[in-house]
Design a protein around this motif. Structure first.
Motif, PDB file in Angstrom:
ATOM      1  N   PRO A  53       4.035 -11.589   5.497  1.00 23.99           N
ATOM      2  CA  PRO A  53       4.097 -10.348   6.283  1.00 23.99           C
ATOM      3  C   PRO A  53       3.855  -9.131   5.386  1.00 23.99           C
ATOM      4  O   PRO A  53       3.915  -9.223   4.158  1.00 23.99           O
ATOM      5  CB  PRO A  53       5.525 -10.339   6.830  1.00 23.99           C
ATOM      6  N   ILE A  54       3.610  -8.005   6.015  1.00 24.48           N
ATOM      7  CA  ILE A  54       3.406  -6.751   5.293  1.00 24.48           C
ATOM      8  C   ILE A  54       4.579  -5.829   5.595  1.00 24.48           C
ATOM      9  O   ILE A  54       4.997  -5.702   6.738  1.00 24.48           O
ATOM     10  CB  ILE A  54       2.094  -6.062   5.735  1.00 24.48           C
ATOM     11  N   LEU A  55       5.094  -5.182   4.558  1.00 26.35           N
ATOM     12  CA  LEU A  55       6.128  -4.169   4.722  1.00 26.35           C
ATOM     13  C   LEU A  55       5.476  -2.823   4.475  1.00 26.35           C
ATOM     14  O   LEU A  55       4.918  -2.581   3.403  1.00 26.35           O
ATOM     15  CB  LEU A  55       7.272  -4.376   3.725  1.00 26.35           C
ATOM     16  N   ILE A  56       5.527  -1.976   5.482  1.00 25.87           N
ATOM     17  CA  ILE A  56       4.966  -0.636   5.345  1.00 25.87           C
ATOM     18  C   ILE A  56       6.120   0.342   5.412  1.00 25.87           C
ATOM     19  O   ILE A  56       6.904   0.337   6.357  1.00 25.87           O
ATOM     20  CB  ILE A  56       3.942  -0.340   6.461  1.00 25.87           C
ATOM     21  N   ASN A  57       6.235   1.166   4.399  1.00 26.04           N
ATOM     22  CA  ASN A  57       7.315   2.138   4.327  1.00 26.04           C
ATOM     23  C   ASN A  57       6.770   3.525   4.651  1.00 26.04           C
ATOM     24  O   ASN A  57       6.053   4.109   3.863  1.00 26.04           O
ATOM     25  CB  ASN A  57       7.932   2.116   2.925  1.00 26.04           C
ATOM     26  N   PHE A  58       7.119   4.010   5.833  1.00 23.54           N
ATOM     27  CA  PHE A  58       6.771   5.375   6.216  1.00 23.54           C
ATOM     28  C   PHE A  58       7.979   6.235   5.868  1.00 23.54           C
ATOM     29  O   PHE A  58       9.075   6.012   6.379  1.00 23.54           O
ATOM     30  CB  PHE A  58       6.479   5.470   7.721  1.00 23.54           C
ATOM     31  N   THR A  59       7.781   7.174   5.002  1.00 21.71           N
ATOM     32  CA  THR A  59       8.910   7.983   4.558  1.00 21.71           C
ATOM     33  C   THR A  59       8.615   9.458   4.731  1.00 21.71           C
ATOM     34  O   THR A  59       7.461   9.872   4.768  1.00 21.71           O
ATOM     35  CB  THR A  59       9.270   7.663   3.090  1.00 21.71           C
ATOM     36  N   GLY A  60       9.672  10.193   4.830  1.00 26.71           N
ATOM     37  CA  GLY A  60       9.556  11.646   4.935  1.00 26.71           C
ATOM     38  C   GLY A  60       9.689  12.279   3.567  1.00 26.71           C
ATOM     39  O   GLY A  60       9.335  11.690   2.551  1.00 26.71           O
ATOM     40  N   SER A  61      10.263  13.416   3.548  1.00 27.75           N
ATOM     41  CA  SER A  61      10.433  14.128   2.287  1.00 27.75           C
ATOM     42  C   SER A  61      11.804  13.804   1.691  1.00 27.75           C
ATOM     43  O   SER A  61      12.555  12.978   2.204  1.00 27.75           O
ATOM     44  CB  SER A  61      10.315  15.628   2.529  1.00 27.75           C
ATOM     45  N   ASP A  62      12.136  14.506   0.626  1.00 24.58           N
ATOM     46  CA  ASP A  62      13.450  14.331   0.015  1.00 24.58           C
ATOM     47  C   ASP A  62      14.559  14.922   0.880  1.00 24.58           C
ATOM     48  O   ASP A  62      15.730  14.786   0.563  1.00 24.58           O
ATOM     49  CB  ASP A  62      13.477  14.987  -1.373  1.00 24.58           C
ATOM     50  N   LEU A  63      14.201  15.562   1.968  1.00 22.42           N
ATOM     51  CA  LEU A  63      15.194  16.121   2.882  1.00 22.42           C
ATOM     52  C   LEU A  63      15.718  15.066   3.856  1.00 22.42           C
ATOM     53  O   LEU A  63      16.705  15.291   4.547  1.00 22.42           O
ATOM     54  CB  LEU A  63      14.601  17.301   3.659  1.00 22.42           C
TER      55      LEU A  63
END
Length: 80
Positions: A53-63
């Protein structure tokens, strides 16, 4: 009597060594280092090739508190 004890000891030693060998083999194969692939097309190709499987990490900012926590508690660990 002594031969019987010696045979039992040899059998136990053999079983122990076989068990130790199997465990060592399993640990060695399961601890292979995974590497992050940042290119989506390459990751997709690699995942298909290895049936993973593929793990995709969608992340925001340091906030984003949860993003920071995920990075700190999960992604930064050597076991991950």
């Amino acid at each position: 009597m002594i031969m019987n004890k010696l045979q039992k000891m040899q059998k136990k030693t053999t079983i122990f060594l076989i068990t130790l060998t199997v465990i060592s083999f399993l640990i060695t194969n399961s601890s292979a280092q995974a590497t992050w692939i940042n290119d989506y097309d390459q990751a997709l190709k690699d995942a298909k090739q290895h049936n993973r499987p593929i793990l995709i990490n969608f992340t925001g900012s340091d906030l984003c508190d949860w993003c920071v926590r995920l990075k700190k508690e999960v992604f930064s660990k050597p076991t991950f």
